[in-house]
Scaffold this motif. Sequence first.
Motif, mmCIF file in Angstrom:
data_model
loop_
_atom_site.group_PDB
_atom_site.id
_atom_site.type_symbol
_atom_site.label_atom_id
_atom_site.label_comp_id
_atom_site.label_asym_id
_atom_site.label_seq_id
_atom_site.Cartn_x
_atom_site.Cartn_y
_atom_site.Cartn_z
ATOM 1 N N LEU A 174 -2.683 -28.956 27.139
ATOM 2 C CA LEU A 174 -1.248 -29.164 26.944
ATOM 3 C C LEU A 174 -0.961 -30.654 27.069
ATOM 4 O O LEU A 174 -1.140 -31.237 28.143
ATOM 5 C CB LEU A 174 -0.442 -28.389 27.983
ATOM 6 N N PHE A 222 -1.560 -27.683 22.618
ATOM 7 C CA PHE A 222 -0.103 -27.584 22.619
ATOM 8 C C PHE A 222 0.507 -28.916 23.052
ATOM 9 O O PHE A 222 -0.170 -29.789 23.590
ATOM 10 C CB PHE A 222 0.352 -26.464 23.556
ATOM 11 N N ALA A 233 4.294 -30.911 16.301
ATOM 12 C CA ALA A 233 3.804 -29.609 15.847
ATOM 13 C C ALA A 233 3.930 -29.449 14.338
ATOM 14 O O ALA A 233 3.105 -28.782 13.705
ATOM 15 C CB ALA A 233 4.557 -28.500 16.561
ATOM 16 N N PHE A 270 -1.860 -28.901 16.479
ATOM 17 C CA PHE A 270 -1.082 -28.281 17.554
ATOM 18 C C PHE A 270 -0.693 -26.848 17.180
ATOM 19 O O PHE A 270 -0.126 -26.602 16.117
ATOM 20 C CB PHE A 270 0.178 -29.098 17.836
ATOM 21 N N GLY A 280 1.442 -25.097 19.004
ATOM 22 C CA GLY A 280 2.772 -24.791 19.488
ATOM 23 C C GLY A 280 3.374 -25.939 20.251
ATOM 24 O O GLY A 280 2.689 -26.902 20.631
ATOM 25 N N PRO A 307 3.411 -22.415 14.031
ATOM 26 C CA PRO A 307 3.250 -22.848 15.422
ATOM 27 C C PRO A 307 4.233 -22.120 16.321
ATOM 28 O O PRO A 307 5.364 -21.815 15.914
ATOM 29 C CB PRO A 307 3.566 -24.350 15.369
ATOM 30 N N LYS A 308 3.827 -21.835 17.549
ATOM 31 C CA LYS A 308 4.758 -21.272 18.520
ATOM 32 C C LYS A 308 5.786 -22.346 18.888
ATOM 33 O O LYS A 308 5.417 -23.499 19.146
ATOM 34 C CB LYS A 308 4.019 -20.830 19.776
ATOM 35 N N LEU A 364 3.378 -20.102 25.664
ATOM 36 C CA LEU A 364 2.364 -20.853 24.941
ATOM 37 C C LEU A 364 0.944 -20.420 25.307
ATOM 38 O O LEU A 364 0.072 -20.351 24.434
ATOM 39 C CB LEU A 364 2.509 -22.352 25.211
#
Length: 303
Positions: free
Chosen positions: A68, A177, A192, A199, A201, A238-239, A300
């Motif tokens: 992250l 992420f 993102a 990435f 998310g 992507p989230k 995530l």
Amino acid sequence: MAQFLKPRRWAAALPLLLALVAADSPNPTNPGRIEHLGDFPSRFVKARNVDVWLPDGYPQPGTRYAVLYMHDGQNLFDPKKAGYGVAWEIDSTLAVLGQQGKVRPCIVVGIWNTERRFPEYTPAKPYYAMSAAQRTQIELERPGPPLSDDYLKFIVRELKPYVDQHFPTSPRRADTFVAGSSMGGLISLYAALEYPKVFGGAACFSTHWPLSLKANSPAFTSAIVQYLGQKLPRRRKPKLYFDYGSATLDAWYEPHRLRVDSVLRAHHYGPGTWQTRSFPGAPHNEAAWKKRTPLALQFLLRR
């Protein structure tokens, strides 16, 4: 269509949710360790500090860690280094969630900001989609054209390869992420969408859609809406996690969020790829974002 709790229901449910997170496991006495990379060099941006958080028990044999990347890195771990004396303490939060089995093994790369924070965190393509007069108004208040494209090159071309080489990470998109708050929310969304193969998310806390601190203008949101319409992918979405409060600067955000939400719905984003959370009464500060990180991290990083 994404399903969301109404603000009043969220206000009632949030204390219980946070209590359950805390009750499952006490705050760890050893949330891990931090490796400090001082003045990390770059060809694209000014050198800056980077902190890499490694969880307790790291490295676990055979484990490849999700990563992250977070902006405003000096505000993440240590209140003594945080700009306003309050840190997110994301290391403790991730340690608890990891012990509970609610997130997969993860390391956090905290990228410190510099005096160029505003231009580095301003998404360049939407910015230049605004009229010249609108850009001039912003630059009178917060000088400097965007440097975000170079900032993202630094992360993707320099920092991420270093992290993947020196730590046992999973370099896959599905395990990478980005997250941040306020202007950091804007640059996380931009990352993102500009690097969809990198990435998987983004978590965007109290995203500062107006850019200005003096006028709650819709100009940049209009540019973002246009940009999203062009960039949101049909496949491999992507989230995207968004949230906002209703006090201090966050009081501006709901009309902007409604416009952005409408674009996401039109592109068939649903509960598995998108969450928007409203927290009535929450202000625009690290203490508020600290309380909300369990929700974003589980979205995530869920197993």
